[in-house]
Design a protein around this motif. Structure first.
Motif, PDB file in Angstrom:
ATOM      1  N   ASP A  39       5.021   0.341  -4.475  1.00  0.00           N
ATOM      2  CA  ASP A  39       4.595   1.724  -4.284  1.00  0.00           C
ATOM      3  C   ASP A  39       5.734   2.540  -3.683  1.00  0.00           C
ATOM      4  O   ASP A  39       6.070   2.378  -2.519  1.00  0.00           O
ATOM      5  CB  ASP A  39       3.369   1.768  -3.369  1.00  0.00           C
TER       6      ASP A  39
ATOM      7  N   ASN B 249       1.253  -4.339  -4.209  1.00  0.00           N
ATOM      8  CA  ASN B 249       1.103  -2.883  -4.334  1.00  0.00           C
ATOM      9  C   ASN B 249       1.992  -2.157  -3.352  1.00  0.00           C
ATOM     10  O   ASN B 249       2.581  -1.131  -3.676  1.00  0.00           O
ATOM     11  CB  ASN B 249      -0.358  -2.469  -4.128  1.00  0.00           C
ATOM     12  N   THR B 250       2.120  -2.674  -2.143  1.00  0.00           N
ATOM     13  CA  THR B 250       2.964  -2.046  -1.130  1.00  0.00           C
ATOM     14  C   THR B 250       4.429  -2.128  -1.529  1.00  0.00           C
ATOM     15  O   THR B 250       5.168  -1.157  -1.397  1.00  0.00           O
ATOM     16  CB  THR B 250       2.760  -2.729   0.244  1.00  0.00           C
ATOM     17  N   ALA B 251       4.842  -3.265  -2.060  1.00  0.00           N
ATOM     18  CA  ALA B 251       6.239  -3.449  -2.457  1.00  0.00           C
ATOM     19  C   ALA B 251       6.608  -2.573  -3.648  1.00  0.00           C
ATOM     20  O   ALA B 251       7.737  -2.116  -3.755  1.00  0.00           O
ATOM     21  CB  ALA B 251       6.504  -4.913  -2.790  1.00  0.00           C
TER      22      ALA B 251
ATOM     23  N   ASP C 152       5.626   4.526  -0.161  1.00  0.00           N
ATOM     24  CA  ASP C 152       5.780   3.876   1.143  1.00  0.00           C
ATOM     25  C   ASP C 152       7.246   3.740   1.548  1.00  0.00           C
ATOM     26  O   ASP C 152       7.556   3.441   2.684  1.00  0.00           O
ATOM     27  CB  ASP C 152       5.151   2.479   1.124  1.00  0.00           C
TER      28      ASP C 152
ATOM     29  N   ASP D 231      -2.403  -6.646  -2.266  1.00  0.00           N
ATOM     30  CA  ASP D 231      -1.991  -5.549  -1.392  1.00  0.00           C
ATOM     31  C   ASP D 231      -0.491  -5.597  -1.117  1.00  0.00           C
ATOM     32  O   ASP D 231       0.180  -4.557  -1.082  1.00  0.00           O
ATOM     33  CB  ASP D 231      -2.767  -5.578  -0.076  1.00  0.00           C
ATOM     34  N   ALA D 232       0.052  -6.798  -0.939  1.00  0.00           N
ATOM     35  CA  ALA D 232       1.485  -6.937  -0.697  1.00  0.00           C
ATOM     36  C   ALA D 232       2.272  -6.497  -1.924  1.00  0.00           C
ATOM     37  O   ALA D 232       3.297  -5.822  -1.807  1.00  0.00           O
ATOM     38  CB  ALA D 232       1.828  -8.377  -0.335  1.00  0.00           C
TER      39      ALA D 232
END
Length: 119
Positions: A93, A89-91, A96, A86-87
């Motif tokens: 993406d 993917n967030t970085a 975001d 998840d970290a």
């Protein structure tokens, strides 16, 4: 209540058996087969990862020979893996992240001095 397959049956193709004659008292390392992991994931998804507890997962998986200790260890590793994924993917993406930092500052620049701070 019908029991599911045993953990030993599900692992039979994954165990090599080396060292069994020389070390009869050593516990066998538990191997998570793709099928066992799929059952584990299904149980976690049904319970919700934050609410998933080893005892509940064990009950839902319904695999004879599987212990709470096996699940507890796997759950800890699984949560770490999900957190890292998840970290990552967030970085990576871009949705975001702000599209353009200059435009964001300009939009908040009410007095037009370029600092984005109202006087």
């Amino acid at each position: 209540a019908a029991l599911g397959p045993t953990a030993a049956q599900m692992q039979q193709n994954s165990m090599s058996g080396h060292g069994d004659q020389n070390e009869p008292h050593q516990k066998r390392r538990f191997v998570w087969t793709p099928d066992l992991h799929a059952r584990f994931e299904a149980a976690c998804n049904q319970l919700g990862l934050d609410n998933a507890k080893p005892k509940s997962i064990l009950r839902l998986m319904n695999v004879e020979g599987l212990t709470k200790a096996n699940i507890k260890s796997h759950l800890q590793k699984y949560r770490c893996m999900v957190q890292k994924r998840d970290a990552a993917n967030t970085a990576s993406d871009p949705s975001d992240m702000p599209l353009d930092m200059d435009n964001d500052l300009d939009a908040s620049d009410a007095n037009g001095d370029g600092h984005g701070i109202s006087a």
